[in-house]
Design a protein around this motif. Sequence first.
Motif, PDB file in Angstrom:
ATOM      1  N   GLN A  39      46.324  52.045  33.086  1.00 50.75           N
ATOM      2  CA  GLN A  39      46.666  51.655  34.454  1.00 50.75           C
ATOM      3  C   GLN A  39      46.099  52.617  35.477  1.00 50.75           C
ATOM      4  O   GLN A  39      45.828  52.225  36.616  1.00 50.75           O
ATOM      5  CB  GLN A  39      48.192  51.573  34.589  1.00 50.75           C
ATOM      6  CG  GLN A  39      48.677  50.949  35.885  1.00 50.75           C
ATOM      7  CD  GLN A  39      48.263  49.495  36.033  1.00 50.75           C
ATOM      8  OE1 GLN A  39      48.091  48.798  35.035  1.00 50.75           O
ATOM      9  NE2 GLN A  39      48.076  49.047  37.259  1.00 50.75           N
ATOM     10  N   HIS A  40      45.891  53.888  35.077  1.00 51.22           N
ATOM     11  CA  HIS A  40      45.407  54.860  36.062  1.00 51.22           C
ATOM     12  C   HIS A  40      43.987  54.550  36.523  1.00 51.22           C
ATOM     13  O   HIS A  40      43.568  54.995  37.605  1.00 51.22           O
ATOM     14  CB  HIS A  40      45.495  56.276  35.488  1.00 51.22           C
ATOM     15  CG  HIS A  40      44.578  56.516  34.314  1.00 51.22           C
ATOM     16  ND1 HIS A  40      43.249  56.836  34.454  1.00 51.22           N
ATOM     17  CD2 HIS A  40      44.809  56.474  32.977  1.00 51.22           C
ATOM     18  CE1 HIS A  40      42.697  56.993  33.272  1.00 51.22           C
ATOM     19  NE2 HIS A  40      43.619  56.777  32.343  1.00 51.22           N
ATOM     20  N   LEU A  41      43.229  53.792  35.722  1.00 50.34           N
ATOM     21  CA  LEU A  41      41.885  53.411  36.168  1.00 50.34           C
ATOM     22  C   LEU A  41      41.967  52.492  37.380  1.00 50.34           C
ATOM     23  O   LEU A  41      41.201  52.647  38.340  1.00 50.34           O
ATOM     24  CB  LEU A  41      41.143  52.720  35.021  1.00 50.34           C
ATOM     25  CG  LEU A  41      40.856  53.565  33.775  1.00 50.34           C
ATOM     26  CD1 LEU A  41      40.150  52.729  32.719  1.00 50.34           C
ATOM     27  CD2 LEU A  41      40.018  54.790  34.140  1.00 50.34           C
ATOM     28  N   TYR A  42      42.888  51.535  37.344  1.00 49.30           N
ATOM     29  CA  TYR A  42      43.066  50.649  38.490  1.00 49.30           C
ATOM     30  C   TYR A  42      43.593  51.414  39.702  1.00 49.30           C
ATOM     31  O   TYR A  42      43.169  51.159  40.843  1.00 49.30           O
ATOM     32  CB  TYR A  42      44.028  49.514  38.134  1.00 49.30           C
ATOM     33  CG  TYR A  42      43.515  48.579  37.068  1.00 49.30           C
ATOM     34  CD1 TYR A  42      42.481  47.682  37.337  1.00 49.30           C
ATOM     35  CD2 TYR A  42      44.054  48.587  35.791  1.00 49.30           C
ATOM     36  CE1 TYR A  42      42.010  46.824  36.368  1.00 49.30           C
ATOM     37  CE2 TYR A  42      43.595  47.722  34.806  1.00 49.30           C
ATOM     38  CZ  TYR A  42      42.565  46.847  35.098  1.00 49.30           C
ATOM     39  OH  TYR A  42      42.095  45.984  34.136  1.00 49.30           O
ATOM     40  N   ILE A  74      42.512  53.504  45.082  1.00 54.97           N
ATOM     41  CA  ILE A  74      42.478  54.607  46.055  1.00 54.97           C
ATOM     42  C   ILE A  74      41.083  54.754  46.646  1.00 54.97           C
ATOM     43  O   ILE A  74      40.912  55.052  47.848  1.00 54.97           O
ATOM     44  CB  ILE A  74      42.932  55.912  45.376  1.00 54.97           C
ATOM     45  CG1 ILE A  74      44.419  55.824  45.013  1.00 54.97           C
ATOM     46  CG2 ILE A  74      42.688  57.116  46.286  1.00 54.97           C
ATOM     47  CD1 ILE A  74      44.928  57.016  44.230  1.00 54.97           C
ATOM     48  N   ASP A  75      40.058  54.524  45.826  1.00 58.43           N
ATOM     49  CA  ASP A  75      38.671  54.622  46.296  1.00 58.43           C
ATOM     50  C   ASP A  75      38.246  53.414  47.118  1.00 58.43           C
ATOM     51  O   ASP A  75      37.095  53.353  47.569  1.00 58.43           O
ATOM     52  CB  ASP A  75      37.723  54.791  45.110  1.00 58.43           C
ATOM     53  CG  ASP A  75      37.900  56.146  44.431  1.00 58.43           C
ATOM     54  OD1 ASP A  75      38.423  57.066  45.100  1.00 58.43           O
ATOM     55  OD2 ASP A  75      37.540  56.271  43.240  1.00 58.43           O
ATOM     56  N   GLY A  84      38.164  46.554  45.668  1.00 53.55           N
ATOM     57  CA  GLY A  84      38.940  45.333  45.788  1.00 53.55           C
ATOM     58  C   GLY A  84      39.225  44.714  44.433  1.00 53.55           C
ATOM     59  O   GLY A  84      38.792  45.222  43.385  1.00 53.55           O
ATOM     60  N   PRO A  85      39.955  43.590  44.418  1.00 51.66           N
ATOM     61  CA  PRO A  85      40.298  42.942  43.138  1.00 51.66           C
ATOM     62  C   PRO A  85      39.072  42.533  42.325  1.00 51.66           C
ATOM     63  O   PRO A  85      39.043  42.723  41.105  1.00 51.66           O
ATOM     64  CB  PRO A  85      41.123  41.722  43.568  1.00 51.66           C
ATOM     65  CG  PRO A  85      41.662  42.079  44.914  1.00 51.66           C
ATOM     66  CD  PRO A  85      40.612  42.923  45.558  1.00 51.66           C
ATOM     67  N   TRP A  86      38.060  41.960  42.991  1.00 48.59           N
ATOM     68  CA  TRP A  86      36.871  41.539  42.249  1.00 48.59           C
ATOM     69  C   TRP A  86      36.097  42.729  41.705  1.00 48.59           C
ATOM     70  O   TRP A  86      35.545  42.670  40.595  1.00 48.59           O
ATOM     71  CB  TRP A  86      35.964  40.692  43.139  1.00 48.59           C
ATOM     72  CG  TRP A  86      36.501  39.320  43.391  1.00 48.59           C
ATOM     73  CD1 TRP A  86      37.066  38.844  44.539  1.00 48.59           C
ATOM     74  CD2 TRP A  86      36.540  38.244  42.448  1.00 48.59           C
ATOM     75  NE1 TRP A  86      37.455  37.535  44.377  1.00 48.59           N
ATOM     76  CE2 TRP A  86      37.144  37.136  43.115  1.00 48.59           C
ATOM     77  CE3 TRP A  86      36.132  38.095  41.133  1.00 48.59           C
ATOM     78  CZ2 TRP A  86      37.340  35.917  42.481  1.00 48.59           C
ATOM     79  CZ3 TRP A  86      36.327  36.882  40.505  1.00 48.59           C
ATOM     80  CH2 TRP A  86      36.923  35.805  41.174  1.00 48.59           C
ATOM     81  N   GLN A  87      36.029  43.807  42.473  1.00 47.66           N
ATOM     82  CA  GLN A  87      35.332  45.003  41.998  1.00 47.66           C
ATOM     83  C   GLN A  87      36.061  45.620  40.805  1.00 47.66           C
ATOM     84  O   GLN A  87      35.418  46.075  39.855  1.00 47.66           O
ATOM     85  CB  GLN A  87      35.219  46.018  43.139  1.00 47.66           C
ATOM     86  CG  GLN A  87      34.274  45.580  44.254  1.00 47.66           C
ATOM     87  CD  GLN A  87      34.282  46.551  45.416  1.00 47.66           C
ATOM     88  OE1 GLN A  87      35.336  47.038  45.818  1.00 47.66           O
ATOM     89  NE2 GLN A  87      33.105  46.845  45.945  1.00 47.66           N
ATOM     90  N   ARG A  88      37.395  45.623  40.854  1.00 53.25           N
ATOM     91  CA  ARG A  88      38.142  46.150  39.718  1.00 53.25           C
ATOM     92  C   ARG A  88      37.948  45.266  38.484  1.00 53.25           C
ATOM     93  O   ARG A  88      37.905  45.760  37.353  1.00 53.25           O
ATOM     94  CB  ARG A  88      39.628  46.242  40.070  1.00 53.25           C
ATOM     95  CG  ARG A  88      39.929  47.261  41.156  1.00 53.25           C
ATOM     96  CD  ARG A  88      41.409  47.607  41.193  1.00 53.25           C
ATOM     97  NE  ARG A  88      42.234  46.455  41.535  1.00 53.25           N
ATOM     98  CZ  ARG A  88      42.584  46.135  42.775  1.00 53.25           C
ATOM     99  NH1 ARG A  88      42.158  46.886  43.801  1.00 53.25           N
ATOM    100  NH2 ARG A  88      43.361  45.094  43.015  1.00 53.25           N
ATOM    101  N   LEU A  89      37.823  43.957  38.703  1.00 55.36           N
ATOM    102  CA  LEU A  89      37.594  43.048  37.581  1.00 55.36           C
ATOM    103  C   LEU A  89      36.247  43.296  36.933  1.00 55.36           C
ATOM    104  O   LEU A  89      36.144  43.405  35.697  1.00 55.36           O
ATOM    105  CB  LEU A  89      37.699  41.596  38.061  1.00 55.36           C
ATOM    106  CG  LEU A  89      37.349  40.516  37.040  1.00 55.36           C
ATOM    107  CD1 LEU A  89      38.338  40.523  35.877  1.00 55.36           C
ATOM    108  CD2 LEU A  89      37.301  39.133  37.696  1.00 55.36           C
ATOM    109  N   TRP A  90      35.195  43.398  37.742  1.00 52.72           N
ATOM    110  CA  TRP A  90      33.834  43.517  37.214  1.00 52.72           C
ATOM    111  C   TRP A  90      33.537  44.901  36.656  1.00 52.72           C
ATOM    112  O   TRP A  90      32.765  45.025  35.699  1.00 52.72           O
ATOM    113  CB  TRP A  90      32.813  43.176  38.293  1.00 52.72           C
ATOM    114  CG  TRP A  90      32.713  41.712  38.569  1.00 52.72           C
ATOM    115  CD1 TRP A  90      33.208  41.053  39.641  1.00 52.72           C
ATOM    116  CD2 TRP A  90      32.086  40.724  37.739  1.00 52.72           C
ATOM    117  NE1 TRP A  90      32.948  39.704  39.542  1.00 52.72           N
ATOM    118  CE2 TRP A  90      32.254  39.468  38.387  1.00 52.72           C
ATOM    119  CE3 TRP A  90      31.417  40.775  36.525  1.00 52.72           C
ATOM    120  CZ2 TRP A  90      31.764  38.293  37.845  1.00 52.72           C
ATOM    121  CZ3 TRP A  90      30.926  39.592  35.983  1.00 52.72           C
ATOM    122  CH2 TRP A  90      31.106  38.377  36.644  1.00 52.72           C
TER     123      TRP A  90
END
Length: 323
Positions: A213-216, A221-222, A225-231
């Motif tokens: 979870q700490h990666l998300y 924090i950086d 967005g949701p799509w960037q976290r997905l990809w």
Amino acid sequence: MTTTAATPVPAPATAAEAAARPGGGGVRTVRHRWTEHGLLFTAPFLVVYALFLLWPLLYGVRMSLGDDNIAGTDAEFIGLDNYAEALTDPNVWSSLWNTVWFTVLSTVPLVLTGLLLALLAHHLRVVQWLWRLSWFAPFLLPSGVVCLLWLWMIYPSDFGLADQLLASAGLDPGIGWLTDSRYAMLSVILTTVWWTVGFNFLLYLAGLQSVPQHLYEAAEIDGAGPWQRLWHITLPMLRRTTGVVVVLQLLASLKIFDQVYILTGGGPDDSTRPILQYVYQAGFTGYRIGYASAVSYVFFALIVVVSLVQLRLSRRASEEKAK
């Protein structure tokens, strides 16, 4: 004051010395070795494995080299004649093409749909257990129940759910879902996706729950967005899970039999007949057990090749990633 000398304690005999003693140690040494290597505990499994897998495998090879028939009459050794006939039989190649075509068309939606459902179930917070149960429950049903459900409720002409949906959309409902060669394979694939996507969904859901979870949190924090976290986080972390899902799905799709046999019987005009159904027809309808065994081993060789290629590609991808 007197002192007594300590009585020397003899060193324990080695296994070789114990075995060399008259009448001694042999059974105990063998038992020790079996226990030490775990053979004593795995022996029941090995017996069952050899009896129900290795022996039928070897016996099938023997039958493929003869003209065995279902009547059980004396079979003659004919060498590789069955294999030569199988490689030149157009029915084998057409059935094999139907199997490969089904595998290609079903694997992609099964993998993508399983991933999509897992993402939804992982992020939905309202009655999360209900979504997981509803998407996985069809996988628990036997193939016969699933096929009869679609055969009697979804695909019947005029009153089936599929035709009702077409009519409500203003389209012609008179489609032979299982009797028209243009739609029969698609109908089998739709049934298979609804039935088996729950397994891929479960694997992807387990993979999502193992992503730290700490990666998300760091990405959020950086400013990701949701799509960037997905990809950039979710999909790369699911690479190994995707590899497992693809391999298992390819092997399962190549072994298609139940759905086709119940829904279409291989028709119309053998347009949906898979290779396993042709093996069944050759052995139990044509009474040629030897020839059916040869076709089975040709198909087995194909599955082995597909598995080795997939394993090689996975290793290459892992090596490139490590570099």
